[in-house]
Write a protein that holds these residues in place. Structure first.
Motif, PDB file in Angstrom:
ATOM      1  N   LEU A   1       2.770   8.675   1.312  1.00 29.06           N
ATOM      2  CA  LEU A   1       2.190   7.331   1.359  1.00 29.06           C
ATOM      3  C   LEU A   1       1.559   6.994   0.004  1.00 29.06           C
ATOM      4  O   LEU A   1       1.761   5.910  -0.546  1.00 29.06           O
TER       5      LEU A   1
ATOM      6  N   GLU B   1       0.723   2.638   9.175  1.00 30.93           N
ATOM      7  CA  GLU B   1       1.742   1.606   9.188  1.00 30.93           C
ATOM      8  C   GLU B   1       1.634   0.814  10.477  1.00 30.93           C
ATOM      9  O   GLU B   1       0.911   1.208  11.398  1.00 30.93           O
ATOM     10  N   SER B   2       2.387  -0.279  10.571  1.00 30.31           N
ATOM     11  CA  SER B   2       2.350  -1.020  11.828  1.00 30.31           C
ATOM     12  C   SER B   2       2.880  -0.106  12.925  1.00 30.31           C
ATOM     13  O   SER B   2       3.833   0.635  12.728  1.00 30.31           O
TER      14      SER B   2
ATOM     15  N   HIS C   1      -3.600  -1.605   5.978  1.00 31.58           N
ATOM     16  CA  HIS C   1      -2.514  -0.799   5.438  1.00 31.58           C
ATOM     17  C   HIS C   1      -2.441  -0.905   3.916  1.00 31.58           C
ATOM     18  O   HIS C   1      -1.612  -0.267   3.294  1.00 31.58           O
TER      19      HIS C   1
ATOM     20  N   VAL D   1      12.215   6.468   9.860  1.00 28.16           N
ATOM     21  CA  VAL D   1      11.412   5.403  10.464  1.00 28.16           C
ATOM     22  C   VAL D   1      10.309   6.013  11.309  1.00 28.16           C
ATOM     23  O   VAL D   1      10.377   7.163  11.723  1.00 28.16           O
TER      24      VAL D   1
END
Lengths: 340, 328
Positions: free
Chosen positions: B254, B43-44, B213, B273
């Protein structure tokens, strides 16, 4: 019954250039759709860059005015609204934009985007009442107020920021939300959460959604109906099941076959469709003619109308000219194609 | 396994901030075989772009490589002088950057930008030969030769991205790092660019590290996938196994979160998060979000271990030693 939203043969031309030489770009041509409002629907507007999808979003939100045709909200042309009607439109038609960072002012707490609409539209009489509303809206999109309020935008993730924007829209009890690429800048793991919040808007709050996207997979996941736009015109429309699972228009077929499926055993075929990337189809025919593997003489002469290709879909392609034309305009995919 | 062309060993990259070091890459190790296509996903904020830039030694302040080795054919790139490294870029190791729109010089014709690569490496001093070489490179990525005479603004996004690929392969490197090479492109153009990259990579037998991603793109392109989380590599396995039998709970979630055309309206996000890299959680960085977390996870950070031949995972669920300890 008057439909909630009616888009009648809308077109948008952007003019640029100097005084003597003016270039016109046709961003959208003869687009029609209806949201009846008797039950909530999620409609996808899908297309690549330059397809006119963002222009359409801006038209629907009343940010820009159509060059041709008209958009009616509860039967009233957006251009001819009086103050009360405009205020109602501004409250009931809400937007969620692509970039969940740019819409925030970095100097304010995120509370600001939530308290402002409450104040502007007079939704609460007291501060406590306002915060109750805001906290409810945050809960409804799966956020915990104590973890969100009082923070600055940079302290939250992209997914959280986008859900706050959905909560902001929700505060105003809208009838329609126009969401322009709401998940394209959000990470994969959070994307599902946002899509779920959007689906909830329809299922729990009866809000219709116009989902503008370049991503057919999320359109399929979320939406009931879809319009595939190509260079400002509708190439194909109907139920997502029909259009994405059994695409009829050669352009839709190309799009669907180019989706990178998350399955290493279903890779793209080696045959890269040969076609020029440069658009030279500015003539009067089908806009896809220059790239189409099935192109015929007549495709260069006049643009094809929408032919009814199945009970639930229609494609603007002469390959289907043995099928009946969609006779009536404005076309509402889910009404015309699935008569009640 | 054949001798790896690139070996990354215990790489650490920190961003030095007033609040302390942000550990963007935190002890990453992997090998890359010649001609292999390795996908690096995350992810970022997972550190994937930082790592790509570190391999090229193109990081800028306040980022710094704090430790580890990057061996290209046995030579440690991190020990080279700036001038030695400059010679290696494009020649042995090249990069297709993120956002081709911004990486080309807007006031230079494509030809002149490509000539710079030859000049910087003392190749093809002969003008006619150069012209021929540039024409050939452009054709190889599916562009016309006359693209060389154009300015970047005269090209579409897909064409610019292909110019970047042509530049990356100009000196026939052994390793190409492609950082989200198609992130701003439409789906049809994306497919064309990825197929172009795949074709030239095969021609050169170069190894490719594809950073991104988009799991769909990874499934289409990669032979092997490395999954990054909070600056660490948490799983590394052949692409089919990543998709059919992921081992790390993060990879499992994911994969489950990917929207597909098969099942409708099954949205499975990953709760919680991504952790702060300034104050990462103790133990395994994924434990606060992990549904399978147990005794050792909050305290001991699991090492990347080989569970089956060619499959690596950093998770206590798959680590023999810790399982024995914690259950004893």
């Amino acid at each position: 019954m008057t439909p909630v939203l009616e888009v009648r043969a809308v077109g948008k031309v952007f003019r640029a250039g100097g005084f003597f030489k003016r270039d016109a770009t046709v961003a959208l041509k003869d687009f029609s759709m209806t949201i009846a409002g008797d039950r909530p629907v999620i409609t996808a507007i899908a297309g690549e860059s330059g397809s006119g999808k963002t222009t359409l979003a801006r038209l629907l939100l009343g940010i820009i005015e159509p060059s041709m045709g008209e958009i009616r909200y509860h039967g009233v042309n957006l251009k001819a609204m009086n103050g009360d009607q405009r205020r109602r439109f501004r409250q009931e038609v809400q937007a969620v934009f692509q970039d969940p960072f740019e819409v925030y002012n970095p100097f304010y707490h995120v509370d600001h985007v939530l308290t402002t609409p409450v104040a502007k539209f007079g939704l609460a009489r007291t501060r406590d009442e306002a915060y109750t509303l805001i906290e409810t809206a945050l809960h409804q999109v799966g956020l915990r107020p104590e973890e969100t309020l009082g923070r600055y935008p940079h302290q939250l993730s992209g997914g959280q920021r986008q859900r706050i924007m959905i909560a902001r829209a929700l505060l105003l009890r809208p009838k329609i939300i126009v969401a322009d690429e709401p998940v394209s800048m959000v990470d994969a793991s959070l994307r599902a959460t946002i899509l779920e919040s959007l689906l909830k808007l329809k299922q729990e709050f009866g809000i219709s959604l116009i989902y503008i996207t370049h991503d057919l997979t999320t359109a399929y996941q979320l939406c009931d109906d879809i319009y595939i736009l190509y260079r400002g015109t509708v190439a194909e429309t109907g139920s997502v099941e029909q259009v994405i699972k059994q695409p009829k228009h050669p352009y839709t077929q190309l799009l669907v076959s180019s989706i990178p499926l998350p399955n290493p055993d279903q890779r793209w075929g080696g045959d890269v469709p040969a076609m020029s990337e440069r658009n030279n189809g500015s003539g009067g025919g089908c806009p896809f003619a220059a790239r189409c593997p099935h192109v015929m003489e007549r495709c260069h002469i006049a643009p094809p109308p929408l032919y009814q290709t199945s009970a639930e879909s229609a494609a603007a392609c002469y390959l289907y000219d043995d099928q009946p034309e969609l006779r009536q305009r404005p076309v509402a995919a889910h009404d015309l194609l699935n008569p009640h | 396994m054949t001798t790896p062309v690139l070996r990354v060993q215990d790489l650490h990259v920190h961003y030095r901030t007033a609040a302390g070091p942000v550990k963007a890459v935190n002890g990453v190790s992997f090998d890359l075989a010649p001609g292999e296509r390795l996908g690096l996903v995350g992810e970022s904020g997972s550190g994937k772009t930082t790592m790509a830039l570190a391999l090229m030694r193109m990081l800028e302040q306040p980022a710094r490589i704090e430790g580890g080795r990057v061996l290209l054919d046995g030579v440690d790139l991190l020990a080279l002088s700036e001038e030695q490294m400059r010679r290696i870029r494009f020649d042995r190791l090249s990069m297709v950057p993120q956002g081709a729109m911004n990486s080309l010089n807007p006031v230079m014709r494509i030809r002149d930008q490509m000539i710079e690569i030859f000049n910087a490496h003392g190749r093809h001093p002969d003008k006619a030969e150069r012209r021929e070489r540039i024409g050939h490179l452009l054709e190889r990525v599916g562009l016309k030769r006359d693209v060389a005479d154009r300015y970047p603004h005269e090209l579409s996004g897909g064409m610019k991205q292909r110019v970047c690929i042509a530049m990356a392969i100009a000196l026939r490197p052994q390793v190409i790092i492609a950082d989200e090479p198609t992130s701003a492109l439409d789906v049809v153009v994306q497919r064309q660019v990825m197929e172009t990259l795949g074709a030239v990579q095969k021609d050169l037998n170069a190894a490719v590290i594809l950073v991104g991603h988009d799991m769909g793109l990874m499934a289409q392109f990669a032979d092997r996938i490395g999954v990054m989380y909070a600056g660490r590599l948490v799983e590394l396995a052949p692409v089919r196994q990543i998709f059919s039998a992921p081992q790390h709970p993060y990879t499992q979630m994911l994969i489950a979160s990917i929207p597909s055309l098969e099942e409708k309206r099954l949205f499975k996000g990953i709760p919680g998060v991504a952790p702060s890299l300034l104050n990462p959680p103790s133990g395994c960085p994924f434990h606060p979000r992990c549904p399978a977390a147990f005794a050792p996870c909050p305290t001991i950070n699991p090492a990347l271990e080989e569970t089956d031949a060619g499959r690596w995972v950093a998770c206590h669920l798959h680590s023999e030693a810790v399982l024995h300890d914690s259950r004893a």
